[in-house]
Scaffold this motif. Structure first.
Motif, PDB file in Angstrom:
ATOM      1  N   LEU A   1       0.831  -1.200   0.000  1.00  0.00           N
ATOM      2  CA  LEU A   1       0.000   0.000   0.000  1.00  0.00           C
ATOM      3  C   LEU A   1       0.868   1.253   0.000  1.00  0.00           C
ATOM      4  O   LEU A   1       0.476   2.298  -0.531  1.00  0.00           O
ATOM      5  N   ASN A   2       2.054   1.141   0.584  1.00  0.00           N
ATOM      6  CA  ASN A   2       3.014   2.252   0.555  1.00  0.00           C
ATOM      7  C   ASN A   2       3.449   2.537  -0.876  1.00  0.00           C
ATOM      8  O   ASN A   2       3.554   3.696  -1.296  1.00  0.00           O
ATOM      9  N   THR A   3       3.691   1.479  -1.651  1.00  0.00           N
ATOM     10  CA  THR A   3       4.040   1.654  -3.068  1.00  0.00           C
ATOM     11  C   THR A   3       2.893   2.311  -3.823  1.00  0.00           C
ATOM     12  O   THR A   3       3.103   3.209  -4.643  1.00  0.00           O
ATOM     13  N   ALA A   4       1.672   1.869  -3.544  1.00  0.00           N
ATOM     14  CA  ALA A   4       0.499   2.466  -4.194  1.00  0.00           C
ATOM     15  C   ALA A   4       0.375   3.942  -3.842  1.00  0.00           C
ATOM     16  O   ALA A   4       0.022   4.765  -4.693  1.00  0.00           O
ATOM     17  N   HIS A   5       0.677   4.292  -2.593  1.00  0.00           N
ATOM     18  CA  HIS A   5       0.616   5.697  -2.178  1.00  0.00           C
ATOM     19  C   HIS A   5       1.632   6.536  -2.943  1.00  0.00           C
ATOM     20  O   HIS A   5       1.325   7.650  -3.399  1.00  0.00           O
ATOM     21  N   HIS A   6       2.851   6.001  -3.116  1.00  0.00           N
ATOM     22  CA  HIS A   6       3.864   6.711  -3.901  1.00  0.00           C
ATOM     23  C   HIS A   6       3.365   6.914  -5.339  1.00  0.00           C
ATOM     24  O   HIS A   6       3.564   7.989  -5.923  1.00  0.00           O
ATOM     25  N   ALA A   7       2.757   5.884  -5.907  1.00  0.00           N
ATOM     26  CA  ALA A   7       2.255   5.984  -7.285  1.00  0.00           C
ATOM     27  C   ALA A   7       1.184   7.066  -7.388  1.00  0.00           C
ATOM     28  O   ALA A   7       1.183   7.867  -8.335  1.00  0.00           O
ATOM     29  N   GLU A   8       0.273   7.103  -6.419  1.00  0.00           N
ATOM     30  CA  GLU A   8      -0.768   8.142  -6.409  1.00  0.00           C
ATOM     31  C   GLU A   8      -0.152   9.533  -6.341  1.00  0.00           C
ATOM     32  O   GLU A   8      -0.577  10.451  -7.045  1.00  0.00           O
ATOM     33  N   THR A   9       0.854   9.680  -5.469  1.00  0.00           N
ATOM     34  CA  THR A   9       1.512  10.979  -5.297  1.00  0.00           C
ATOM     35  C   THR A   9       2.151  11.449  -6.599  1.00  0.00           C
ATOM     36  O   THR A   9       2.169  12.642  -6.907  1.00  0.00           O
ATOM     37  N   LEU A  10       2.665  10.496  -7.372  1.00  0.00           N
ATOM     38  CA  LEU A  10       3.316  10.820  -8.644  1.00  0.00           C
ATOM     39  C   LEU A  10       2.313  10.999  -9.781  1.00  0.00           C
ATOM     40  O   LEU A  10       2.711  11.308 -10.910  1.00  0.00           O
ATOM     41  N   GLY A  11       1.047  10.798  -9.509  1.00  0.00           N
ATOM     42  CA  GLY A  11       0.036  10.894 -10.560  1.00  0.00           C
ATOM     43  C   GLY A  11      -0.016   9.672 -11.440  1.00  0.00           C
ATOM     44  O   GLY A  11      -0.557   9.714 -12.550  1.00  0.00           O
TER      45      GLY A  11
END
Length: 377
Positions: free
Chosen positions: A248-258
């Motif tokens: 979920l941390n990886t998914a959060h990074h992806a969201e932050t990057l658009g």
């Protein structure tokens, strides 16, 4: 310094790598203007306030004695690897989207093929203790995506990561079928149980890390490398994840990057799918079930749409609500009159006659001896 050390990264951005190294090792003194520039850069990038250069120097000072770049480069040469920096041709340009958090370098073990653009890279991540369902779904996704020319990016861990790398190697059709981003140095494959798999990834794809050889894979470094997995890829797919999973941390990074985020649904009774369902419920992810849906997320708008799923047409397809009501009212064996159909369906007799005409053209209603029944279509 550790990955994502905001003060150190800002120092390099402001002073340049060479002068930043001299300042960090105490050979050159940082002036007040430099500190102000770093403070401004950190504020602009949204980083939390820092304690100043003196505190940063104190934090870095104990590591100066262990610096041995010649040794590290010799280790990489012995392993058949190399070091790359942002000005190199092989540097993946999509990492620039990290802004100030872009790594200063990458230690690379594998074939020297240019890494694919983000558009052709898909991250597949998930639980280390994957279920048989998660393993099967990951294998299907990774193999099919690799067959389509995508590079599969993951973290080399047990469970979902390992299944993703293995299937990508089996189905890969690109020069770099899969990339493993490590939390520790690439001189030691971790976890040891995946050594053969990671060796195969290095031989056919690439094993990357932002920390030098000899670095231990600490908990903090696992979280920091997740931003690289997300930044390298256009889509991050969470196949299985518990409520508080690192995936979920990886998914959060992806969201932050658009970047796009996909989540694979699972059983509501499975703790291993609770994190995926959390992403879907919170609106942070798109539900994906096959490679076509994942590649749609990676493609430009309108391109790469998933193929229509095969399936037999149902008799009710395309019917209006009134015609569906009338179809349900028609008996299967015996015939009935317009008047009785009107009563059963709750429709006026004119509507029934018009509806029977439409159903008759479709073969869904037939007239026998002045009555009507359902057709055999």
């Amino acid at each position: 310094m550790e990955p994502q050390d905001a003060a150190g990264l800002a120092l390099v951005h402001v002073a340049g790598a060479t002068d930043a190294f001299r300042i960090a090792t105490g050979r050159v003194t940082a002036g007040a203007d430099l500190e102000r520039e770093i403070t401004s850069l950190l504020a602009d990038s949204g980083a939390s306030s820092w304690a100043g250069m003196a505190a940063a120097l104190k934090r870095w000072q104990p590591r100066i004695a262990d610096l041995a770049p010649e040794r590290d480069l010799a280790t990489m040469a012995r392993l058949g690897g190399r070091l790359i920096i942002p000005t190199d041709e092989l540097w993946p340009s999509q990492l620039a989207d990290l802004g100030i958090q872009e790594p200063l370098c990458l230690w690379w073990r594998g074939q020297e093929h240019p890494l694919p653009d983000a558009a052709m890279s898909i991250a597949l991540v998930g639980s280390r203790d994957s279920t048989s369902y998660g393993a099967a779904v990951t294998g299907d996704l990774a193999y099919s995506l690799a067959q389509r020319g995508f590079t599969i990016v993951s973290g080399g861990a047990y469970g979902i990561d390992a299944h993703a790398h293995r299937a990508a190697l089996a189905g890969g059709s690109s020069a770099v079928p899969t990339i493993a981003v490590m939390a520790g140095g690439v001189d030691r494959f971790y976890p040891s149980g995946n050594e053969d798999l990671l060796r195969a990834v290095a031989n056919q794809g690439a094993v990357l890390a932002e920390v030098p050889p000899g670095s231990a894979p600490t908990r903090y470094r696992f979280l920091q490398r997740n931003r690289l997995i997300a930044a390298l890829s256009s889509v991050t797919v969470v196949v299985e994840a518990r409520w508080r999973s690192g995936a979920l941390n990886t998914a959060h990074h992806a969201e932050t990057l658009g970047r796009a985020v996909g989540a694979v649904p699972g059983s509501v009774h499975s703790a291993n799918s609770a994190g995926c369902h959390r992403l879907l419920r919170d609106g942070g992810a798109v539900c994906v079930t096959d490679a076509a849906e994942v590649s749609e997320l990676a493609a430009p708008s309108g391109a790469g749409l998933p193929e229509q799923r095969p399936g037999a047409a149902a008799v009710q397809d395309g019917l209006t609500l009134e015609d569906l009501i009338l179809l349900d009212a028609l008996p299967l064996r015996s015939t009935t009159s317009v008047e009785k159909l009107s009563a059963v369906a709750g429709l006026g007799q004119d509507s029934v006659r018009a509806g029977l005409g439409r159903l008759g053209l479709l073969g869904l209603a037939v007239s026998e001896r002045g009555g009507w029944k359902r057709g055999k279509v």
